[in-house]
Design a protein around this motif. Structure first.
Motif, PDB file in Angstrom:
ATOM      1  N   ILE A  34      85.738  23.344  52.981  1.00  0.00           N
ATOM      2  CA  ILE A  34      86.935  23.317  52.138  1.00  0.00           C
ATOM      3  C   ILE A  34      87.182  24.668  51.470  1.00  0.00           C
ATOM      4  CG2 ILE A  34      85.662  22.489  50.116  1.00  0.00           C
ATOM      5  CD1 ILE A  34      89.252  21.520  51.096  1.00  0.00           C
ATOM      6  N   GLY A  35      86.099  25.362  51.097  1.00  0.00           N
ATOM      7  CA  GLY A  35      86.250  26.693  50.494  1.00  0.00           C
ATOM      8  C   GLY A  35      86.845  27.677  51.469  1.00  0.00           C
ATOM      9  N   ALA A  55      91.323  30.855  53.479  1.00  0.00           N
ATOM     10  CA  ALA A  55      92.225  31.219  54.567  1.00  0.00           C
ATOM     11  C   ALA A  55      93.675  30.969  54.171  1.00  0.00           C
ATOM     12  CB  ALA A  55      91.881  30.420  55.817  1.00  0.00           C
ATOM     13  N   ARG A  56      93.917  29.857  53.482  1.00  0.00           N
ATOM     14  CA  ARG A  56      95.288  29.553  53.037  1.00  0.00           C
ATOM     15  C   ARG A  56      95.798  30.620  52.085  1.00  0.00           C
ATOM     16  NH1 ARG A  56      97.401  26.972  48.506  1.00  0.00           N
ATOM     17  NH2 ARG A  56      99.446  25.960  48.846  1.00  0.00           N
ATOM     18  N   ILE A 115     101.895  26.447  56.513  1.00  0.00           N
ATOM     19  CA  ILE A 115     101.581  26.791  57.900  1.00  0.00           C
ATOM     20  C   ILE A 115     100.083  26.972  58.133  1.00  0.00           C
ATOM     21  CG2 ILE A 115     101.705  28.738  59.546  1.00  0.00           C
ATOM     22  CD1 ILE A 115     104.622  28.846  59.198  1.00  0.00           C
ATOM     23  N   PRO A 116      99.367  27.732  57.250  1.00  0.00           N
ATOM     24  CA  PRO A 116      97.934  27.914  57.523  1.00  0.00           C
ATOM     25  C   PRO A 116      97.148  26.600  57.502  1.00  0.00           C
ATOM     26  CG  PRO A 116      98.485  28.710  55.316  1.00  0.00           C
ATOM     27  CD  PRO A 116      99.772  28.458  56.028  1.00  0.00           C
ATOM     28  N   LEU A 117      97.576  25.657  56.653  1.00  0.00           N
ATOM     29  CA  LEU A 117      96.884  24.360  56.614  1.00  0.00           C
ATOM     30  C   LEU A 117      97.069  23.618  57.930  1.00  0.00           C
ATOM     31  CD1 LEU A 117      97.759  23.142  53.001  1.00  0.00           C
ATOM     32  CD2 LEU A 117      95.627  24.180  53.813  1.00  0.00           C
ATOM     33  N   PHE A 118      98.294  23.606  58.445  1.00  0.00           N
ATOM     34  CA  PHE A 118      98.545  22.919  59.720  1.00  0.00           C
ATOM     35  C   PHE A 118      97.737  23.541  60.855  1.00  0.00           C
ATOM     36  CE2 PHE A 118     103.051  21.761  58.096  1.00  0.00           C
ATOM     37  CZ  PHE A 118     102.512  20.680  57.394  1.00  0.00           C
ATOM     38  N   LEU A 119      97.645  24.906  60.849  1.00  0.00           N
ATOM     39  CA  LEU A 119      96.930  25.589  61.916  1.00  0.00           C
ATOM     40  C   LEU A 119      95.423  25.416  61.823  1.00  0.00           C
ATOM     41  CD1 LEU A 119      98.962  28.929  62.053  1.00  0.00           C
ATOM     42  CD2 LEU A 119      99.047  27.045  63.693  1.00  0.00           C
TER      43      LEU A 119
END
Length: 554
Positions: A301-302, A307-308, A285-289
């Motif tokens: 990217i870091g 965040a993920r 979910i966090p990647l999609f958001l």
């Protein structure tokens, strides 16, 4: 009563005692280690961001330093984690030792174990042995695991909500022809996500608590039946019909275990489906958001990986209820069983018997636990040196009368007086584990020398056991029922009571042998007052100085 109230009642005996000071220090030390583990996790989250940023820039020196730092922090993490587990085990055994002693004292104090069995023959409160041996252990295990796990999860949650808020940035989108900006959007998303999943998890797994309670009960019933089968092996093996019946009963009890197990595993499977789905979704979910923010170049990217990881940590710790639902249901079942036991053995019972100089009963009335009137208008007295024979039909309450005189049957009214130095021998003498010398001395731990024990064995016609006097055997299984009764008479000879109650104490002996033993008692202690029950008429005719006849409506 609410579950938290039951837990509080079960916690109070130990944690409000003077013995808990060291254990409280252990608990504080464990909390300090949990805090340190949270701090290490925050550092690892930052390290994760720095590592992927360095990897993106192909910064070899920074990558090398990060790896060295990781090794050092990993060593600290392992030391803290291992010692935290060790301290939890130390706290566990200290608490279990104290609580087991506490409940054993309640169980054995003032004949409470006897009253417990009297009042719970309906098996609503079953298997007291499991309550003490298993439920206490499981209560402490689950309480520490769930409480400390919750504290660690809550600490992680609070810490990483702040991290997640900071790395979420501002989500911008258009809705209903209006531009919207949401700061800390990932925090709102994770709360909504976990809240919905928690409600679904509760709906799926709400039957597990009841099934766990039934599981513990059925397992205990099966174990008790197996012990009963072993105890009565000789009786069962002599009758094929009884043997088959016992086998069918055991199979039926295990069938209950199997049926409960199938229902429980199906509920747990359905709950696990949802737990696994929840865990996998929370990872993506966090990647999609954050993909739109990453594509727009507002996060590197870091930052994306940080965040993920923060989202997953918040989601996992916020989902503590979901992942621990099965454990919570089992713990609630354990609390229910242990609380039932706690209430039952804490109940006070009235002792109707007073201490005096001889045995006296005036206007005595004896009842059953259900308040049914068993005997009434009992009036008798016994003086030193007299043998009083209690007569009455089978089941009238002769044994119960003797128990009331001894002060162990609380359901009585009227005046009951007994002397202080009184002793009772029942039909089945208790045979403890240990040497034969220990069996003879029971319950006294006094230093009666072996010569006296040998002489007593000869008097009660157990001379063949003398070579094994100091040998450890399972005497409960080795001795015949008649030999056990001879042991009971031998204890009287050793104890030398001033007053004696005999309840079918020679029923497993032939009348001639029984008469010989009891005549020995009467000749050895002519001043001893004896009140006895027996179906052996010859004994009553030759030894009784007087008799008292019991009737239901006397």
């Amino acid at each position: 009563m609410k579950i938290y109230q039951k837990i509080w009642i079960l916690l109070k005996p130990f944690w409000f005692s003077r013995h808990c000071i060291f254990s409280a220090l252990l608990f504080i030390s464990i909390l300090a280690m949990i805090y340190l583990l949270v701090e290490i996790q925050v550092w690892l989250n930052n390290w994760n961001s720095d590592f992927f940023n360095a990897l993106e820039k192909i910064d070899a020196n920074k990558l090398k330093n990060l790896v060295l730092w990781f090794i050092g922090v990993l060593a600290i993490l392992i030391i803290v984690q291992v010692n935290k587990s060790w301290l939890i085990k130390l706290l566990n055994i200290r608490w279990r030792k104290w609580l087991t002693e506490y409940y054993l004292n309640l169980w054995l104090k003032d004949n409470q174990y006897y009253y417990y069995l009297l009042e719970h023959k309906d098996q609503q409160i079953d298997n007291p042995d499991q309550r003490i041996a298993e439920d206490i252990r499981m209560f402490i295990d689950r309480f520490l695991a769930l409480t400390l796990g919750f504290i660690q999860s809550f600490s992680m949650l609070v810490t990483f909500i702040i991290v997640l808020w900071n790395v979420s940035g501002t989500l911008e989108f258009e809705l209903f022809n209006q531009q919207w900006k949401v700061k800390g959007s990932l925090v709102y998303c994770v709360f909504i996500f976990v809240l919905i999943n928690s409600f679904i998890a509760h709906f799926i797994g709400k039957k597990i608590r009841h099934l766990n309670r039934e599981k513990q009960k059925s397992e205990a019933n099966f174990r008790t039946a197996l012990i009963n089968q072993q105890t009565n092996a000789e009786t069962l093996v002599l009758d094929e019909e009884n043997h088959n019946k016992q086998k069918n009963e055991l199979n039926q009890l295990f069938y209950s275990i199997k049926e409960n197990w199938h229902r429980l595993m199906n509920c747990q499977r359905n709950l696990e489906y949802w737990q696994v789905l929840h865990q996998r979704i929370s990872a993506v979910i966090p990647l999609f958001l954050l993909i739109p923010i990453f594509i727009a170049g507002k996060i590197n990217i870091g930052g994306l990986m940080k965040a993920r990881q923060a989202f997953m940590l918040v989601s996992n710790n916020l989902s503590w209820f979901i992942f621990k639902y099965d454990d919570l249901a089992e713990f609630a079942a354990i609390v229910d069983r242990l609380y039932q036991f706690h209430v039952a053995i804490a109940k006070k019972h009235h002792n109707p018997t007073q201490i005096g100089e001889q045995i006296i009963i005036k206007n005595g009335e004896i009842l059953l636990p259900n308040k049914f009137n068993l005997l009434n208008n009992i009036n008798l007295s016994l003086k030193n040196g007299c043998w009083l024979y209690i007569q009455g039909r089978s089941g009238i309450g002769k044994t119960t009368l003797l128990k009331t005189i001894m002060g162990v049957w609380p359901y009585a009214k009227g005046l009951f007086i007994k002397p202080e130095k009184i002793y009772m021998v029942t039909q089945n003498s208790y045979i403890p584990t240990g040497t034969l010398a220990d069996v003879l001395r029971f319950p006294s731990q006094g230093n009666i020398n072996d010569n006296i024990l040998i002489s007593t064995l000869i008097k009660v016609n157990l001379a063949h056991l003398i070579p094994d006097l100091n040998h450890h055997h399972q005497w409960q299984k080795i001795l015949s029922s008649g030999e056990k009764q001879r042991i009971g008479i031998a204890r009287v000879l050793l104890k030398k009571p001033e007053w004696l109650l005999l309840d079918e104490a020679t029923s497993h002996l032939d009348e001639e042998s029984a008469l010989t033993l009891l005549t020995l008692l009467k000749q050895s202690y002519p001043q001893m007052g004896v009140l006895f029950v027996s179906h052996q008429k010859q004994i009553a005719q030759q030894l009784a100085d007087s008799s008292y006849h019991l009737e239901a409506d006397q």
